[in-house]
Design a protein around this motif. Sequence first.
Motif, PDB file in Angstrom:
ATOM      1  N   LEU A 237     -16.750 -13.923  41.587  1.00  0.00           N
ATOM      2  CA  LEU A 237     -18.066 -13.729  40.980  1.00  0.00           C
ATOM      3  C   LEU A 237     -19.170 -14.294  41.876  1.00  0.00           C
ATOM      4  O   LEU A 237     -20.237 -13.685  42.033  1.00  0.00           O
ATOM      5  CB  LEU A 237     -18.105 -14.387  39.607  1.00  0.00           C
ATOM      6  CG  LEU A 237     -17.159 -13.791  38.558  1.00  0.00           C
ATOM      7  CD1 LEU A 237     -17.153 -14.645  37.303  1.00  0.00           C
ATOM      8  CD2 LEU A 237     -17.542 -12.360  38.226  1.00  0.00           C
ATOM      9  N   HIS A 238     -18.888 -15.441  42.465  1.00  0.00           N
ATOM     10  CA  HIS A 238     -19.835 -16.098  43.367  1.00  0.00           C
ATOM     11  C   HIS A 238     -20.177 -15.186  44.545  1.00  0.00           C
ATOM     12  O   HIS A 238     -21.354 -14.939  44.858  1.00  0.00           O
ATOM     13  CB  HIS A 238     -19.182 -17.415  43.834  1.00  0.00           C
ATOM     14  CG  HIS A 238     -19.894 -18.123  44.928  1.00  0.00           C
ATOM     15  ND1 HIS A 238     -19.222 -18.825  45.893  1.00  0.00           N
ATOM     16  CD2 HIS A 238     -21.207 -18.245  45.241  1.00  0.00           C
ATOM     17  CE1 HIS A 238     -20.090 -19.356  46.756  1.00  0.00           C
ATOM     18  NE2 HIS A 238     -21.294 -19.017  46.372  1.00  0.00           N
ATOM     19  N   HIS A 239     -19.152 -14.626  45.191  1.00  0.00           N
ATOM     20  CA  HIS A 239     -19.374 -13.770  46.353  1.00  0.00           C
ATOM     21  C   HIS A 239     -20.004 -12.434  45.957  1.00  0.00           C
ATOM     22  O   HIS A 239     -20.845 -11.893  46.698  1.00  0.00           O
ATOM     23  CB  HIS A 239     -18.050 -13.533  47.086  1.00  0.00           C
ATOM     24  CG  HIS A 239     -17.481 -14.767  47.713  1.00  0.00           C
ATOM     25  ND1 HIS A 239     -16.128 -14.964  47.907  1.00  0.00           N
ATOM     26  CD2 HIS A 239     -18.085 -15.891  48.180  1.00  0.00           C
ATOM     27  CE1 HIS A 239     -15.927 -16.137  48.475  1.00  0.00           C
ATOM     28  NE2 HIS A 239     -17.095 -16.724  48.648  1.00  0.00           N
ATOM     29  N   ASP A 240     -19.619 -11.908  44.820  1.00  0.00           N
ATOM     30  CA  ASP A 240     -20.178 -10.637  44.354  1.00  0.00           C
ATOM     31  C   ASP A 240     -21.678 -10.775  44.101  1.00  0.00           C
ATOM     32  O   ASP A 240     -22.478  -9.921  44.495  1.00  0.00           O
ATOM     33  CB  ASP A 240     -19.459 -10.212  43.063  1.00  0.00           C
ATOM     34  CG  ASP A 240     -19.571  -8.716  42.792  1.00  0.00           C
ATOM     35  OD1 ASP A 240     -19.816  -7.944  43.736  1.00  0.00           O
ATOM     36  OD2 ASP A 240     -19.394  -8.325  41.629  1.00  0.00           O
ATOM     37  N   PHE A 241     -22.058 -11.857  43.454  1.00  0.00           N
ATOM     38  CA  PHE A 241     -23.466 -12.115  43.158  1.00  0.00           C
ATOM     39  C   PHE A 241     -24.267 -12.267  44.453  1.00  0.00           C
ATOM     40  O   PHE A 241     -25.345 -11.675  44.613  1.00  0.00           O
ATOM     41  CB  PHE A 241     -23.582 -13.379  42.298  1.00  0.00           C
ATOM     42  CG  PHE A 241     -24.997 -13.760  41.946  1.00  0.00           C
ATOM     43  CD1 PHE A 241     -25.651 -13.154  40.889  1.00  0.00           C
ATOM     44  CD2 PHE A 241     -25.661 -14.741  42.662  1.00  0.00           C
ATOM     45  CE1 PHE A 241     -26.955 -13.501  40.553  1.00  0.00           C
ATOM     46  CE2 PHE A 241     -26.965 -15.105  42.342  1.00  0.00           C
ATOM     47  CZ  PHE A 241     -27.612 -14.479  41.281  1.00  0.00           C
ATOM     48  N   LYS A 242     -23.747 -13.042  45.397  1.00  0.00           N
ATOM     49  CA  LYS A 242     -24.452 -13.253  46.659  1.00  0.00           C
ATOM     50  C   LYS A 242     -24.634 -11.940  47.413  1.00  0.00           C
ATOM     51  O   LYS A 242     -25.709 -11.664  47.953  1.00  0.00           O
ATOM     52  CB  LYS A 242     -23.691 -14.249  47.536  1.00  0.00           C
ATOM     53  CG  LYS A 242     -23.833 -15.701  47.114  1.00  0.00           C
ATOM     54  CD  LYS A 242     -23.043 -16.620  48.029  1.00  0.00           C
ATOM     55  CE  LYS A 242     -23.534 -16.569  49.463  1.00  0.00           C
ATOM     56  NZ  LYS A 242     -22.777 -17.501  50.337  1.00  0.00           N
ATOM     57  N   LEU A 243     -23.591 -11.127  47.431  1.00  0.00           N
ATOM     58  CA  LEU A 243     -23.657  -9.876  48.174  1.00  0.00           C
ATOM     59  C   LEU A 243     -24.684  -8.921  47.568  1.00  0.00           C
ATOM     60  O   LEU A 243     -25.404  -8.223  48.286  1.00  0.00           O
ATOM     61  CB  LEU A 243     -22.275  -9.217  48.172  1.00  0.00           C
ATOM     62  CG  LEU A 243     -21.963  -8.275  49.328  1.00  0.00           C
ATOM     63  CD1 LEU A 243     -22.176  -8.960  50.661  1.00  0.00           C
ATOM     64  CD2 LEU A 243     -20.528  -7.767  49.202  1.00  0.00           C
ATOM     65  N   ALA A 244     -24.764  -8.907  46.251  1.00  0.00           N
ATOM     66  CA  ALA A 244     -25.689  -7.993  45.582  1.00  0.00           C
ATOM     67  C   ALA A 244     -27.146  -8.354  45.840  1.00  0.00           C
ATOM     68  O   ALA A 244     -28.002  -7.461  45.898  1.00  0.00           O
ATOM     69  CB  ALA A 244     -25.408  -7.981  44.079  1.00  0.00           C
TER      70      ALA A 244
END
Length: 336
Positions: A237-244
Amino acid sequence: MPGKISKPSDVPEEAEEVAAASPRIKLADGRHLAYRESGVPKSKANYKIIMVHGFGSSKEMSFLAPQELIDELGIYFLLYDRAGYGESDPNSKRSVKSEALDIEQLADQLELGSKFYVIGVSMGSYSTWSCIKHIPHRLAGVALVVPVVNYRWPSLPEKLIKDDYRRKLIHWGLLFAEFAPGLLRWWVTQKWLPSTSVMERNPVFFNSKDMDVLKVIPGFPMLTQEKLRQRVVFDTLHHDFKLAFTPWDFDPMDLSNPFPQNQRSVHIWQGYEDKVVPFQLQRYVSSKLPWIQYHEVPDGGHLIVHYTGLCEAILRALLLGEEHPHYKPNIPKIVP
């Protein structure tokens, strides 16, 4: 089909040992993507659609298309767990571009043919934008449902976003995600903090129609404190949020029409009362990209994909070119 290769060092050891209940493909870099199939059998399908789930969701997402329509049109659905979600392996080199390439490999290994449709929901739309950028030649048509808007897109005018409280929330979320992920994980897993059930009832995020929906759907199972205590879940979730929400390798407003002969179409579906993604930004995006067909749900919030009749309208517009008059905006697109 990629050949058998040794497992690269960036695939966690435990990822190879997970006994997945769902079928999975093996990608060129050694990772696995889990998927499920729905609709008519692939061999009999007239339309093949890849569904891209949003933040905290999975391949078990709901898309409430009537079975009669699915059978009548011959629609095959392919749903998959994005990298790190569900039964799919995480990708330590994940990028906006890699999301599109995962979709392309998935389509190739499952033999969907030279072209396929893509429907991306909420945060899953950044993968869908990436398909328009990086694999436009593979697309038969595209729908973005309440798509994420990245406030870092260079062409967004400052006067349109400067007072948007969502931009400020995302800014602070990114600061914690970048510089204090351990503190962020500790914060969101404290027992004294409100659970996601409180968030789901919060009118800051959802309108009244959304909250009615939340009474009858499972909600966001990956966002519970129990799940967030699992390191792999939090990291995904952390990486998904940052990427978005960090800078992409392209600005969607610079994209060209993937269907220059208008043989197919790209659609945005937006709720007028969406409190997660403001309709004003979607109108701006669709105004800058006149080849996008823009649809607006007058009383819709962020969870319009769960509204009765909406999925049928999405499919009829995408596959048949049918515009439902209820979802045609009653005010013109305005470029600030």
